[in-house]
Design an enzyme around this catalytic site. Structure first.
Site: not given
Length: 411
Positions: A141, A144, A263, A356, A383
């Site tokens: 918390p 991050g 990543r 859209q 990440e």
């Protein structure tokens, strides 16, 4: 010379995985999204696939002369295979990258930093006919993207370490057999204070908190983990105590090495989502617009679709390059962050355009386009957010340039 040629084995693995996504996962993914998980029988059905092809890495021995690759225990070519597979997972259901039984996000770090005894013991716990999972506990918390700022504390007490703190948003945290947990002996020490522990699910002082109800990626389990005087044997310190001697930054390096491998996977799964949304919107345009007619609006639609296809291809190549570098033992921190930065941005752009153009049809609950639109956003966050990736790229571009207080450039 960069070579992205896929071996026959890679092509076979990609085609096999695509078939599984198409025939088994796609028919269930919308229901799994609504019910926040796949049925238990489905996880068991995945076991042969998970054991034969795990994105999380395994405990295989490193071949002599192979490039270092934590994700695959050092097997050259496996990072490229992982991103090729990751795109198919994103196309089918990105949740599959995490719900598939196996070491998951805990695998690369254990394969890269664990002692031989730790690898043998903890990878073995995930084998067998029943599905088993592992987890990676870094996020807290308020902490991050900034991995350096963790506040979960640990202290040594005899032949144990005692852990206190809370982790959040941990994938498979509630059902994991073991979790790699990051803690610090003293926040004032910065990176040098970081320690990483293998915490088994029944360890005293360790409990699972709440399970999160999320916008997208709903078929995955995301848990809060709480540590209250949690006693972990010294033998469960990842890599052993010698790895952390004399202020070594082994704990922080473990997190950073994981990011260099993970990543590009995050980026490529967003590319897979973009590809799925692109196929949806192209089919919708084909069914509802006669694009061959010389109408300005139709030409604008074709131009936009062509632009999105170029961006999907560019994002894919960024991910492939980062993986190729990992397979060839080349530092890829900048390229991994570029892949993570660009892939989700393209994914959000494509899914947004699909919704859209498809109008109300694209927003209906239970439609694939609506699910893809919700799923892709988290890839821009976990990440490391895109702002963090921009910082990493910039730092690596100028890491050899320093500015003096007077503004003079010093090399």
């Amino acid at each position: 010379m960069i070579d992205f040629t896929l071996t026959p084995q890679m092509k076979m693995a990609r085609d096999m995985l695509h078939a599984v996504m198409d025939k088994k996962v796609r028919p269930l993914c919308l229901k799994a999204d609504q019910e926040a998980g796949y049925p238990d029988s489905f996880y068991k059905e995945l076991m042969p696939l998970a054991q034969g092809f795990s994105l999380g890495g395994g405990g295989g021995a490193k071949k002599e002369g192979a490039a270092a690759d934590p994700m695959a225990g050092g097997m050259k070519g496996m990072s490229l295979l992982a991103v090729v597979a990751g795109e198919e997972l994103g196309w089918g259901d990105p949740s599959m990258a995490l719900v598939m039984p196996g070491p998951g996000t805990g695998g690369p770090a254990l394969a890269a930093r664990g002692t031989p005894e730790q690898k043998e013991k903890y990878f073995a716990q995930l084998k067998g006919p029943q599905p088993h999972w592992a987890a990676y506990g870094l996020t807290e918390p308020g902490t991050g993207s900034d991995a350096a700022a963790i506040r979960t504390r640990c202290r040594k007490d005899g032949d144990h370490y005692v852990i206190n703190g809370t982790k959040c948003y941990i994938s498979n945290g509630a059902r994991a057999e073991w979790t790699l947990v990051f803690a610090t002996i003293d926040p004032a020490l910065g990176h040098a204070g970081h320690r990483v522990f293998i915490v088994e699910k029944d360890t005293p002082g360790f409990k699972v908190g709440k399970l999160e109800d999320k916008l997208g990626f709903r078929a995955t389990e995301t848990a809060e983990l709480v540590f209250e005087e949690c006693r972990v044997p010294v033998d469960n310190l990842l890599g052993g105590e010698a790895a952390y001697d004399q202020g070594a930054k082994a704990g922080f390096k473990t997190a950073m090495e994981f990011f260099d491998t993970s990543r590009p996977l995050v980026g490529i799964m967003a590319v897979g989502i973009a590809r799925a949304a692109y196929e949806e919107v192209v089919q919708f345009a084909h069914d509802n617009y006669l694009l061959s007619r010389p109408i300005p609006r139709y030409q604008a639609i074709k131009d936009r679709l062509a632009e999105l296809q170029r961006k999907i291809d560019a994002a894919r190549l960024l991910c492939w390059k980062a993986a190729w570098m990992a397979d060839n033992g080349i530092r890829n921190t900048k390229e991994a962050s570029m892949a993570k930065l660009y892939g989700p941005q393209v994914g959000m752009e494509v899914t947004s355009y699909a919704v859209q153009l498809m109008g109300a049809h694209g927003t209906l609950k239970g439609s694939l386009s609506e699910k893809l639109f919700r799923d892709v956003k988290v890839f821009d966050i976990f990440e490391g957010t895109h702002q963090i990736q921009q910082m990493v790229v910039a730092r690596n571009l100028f890491e050899r340039v320093q500015l003096s207080t007077s503004g003079e450039v010093l090399n």
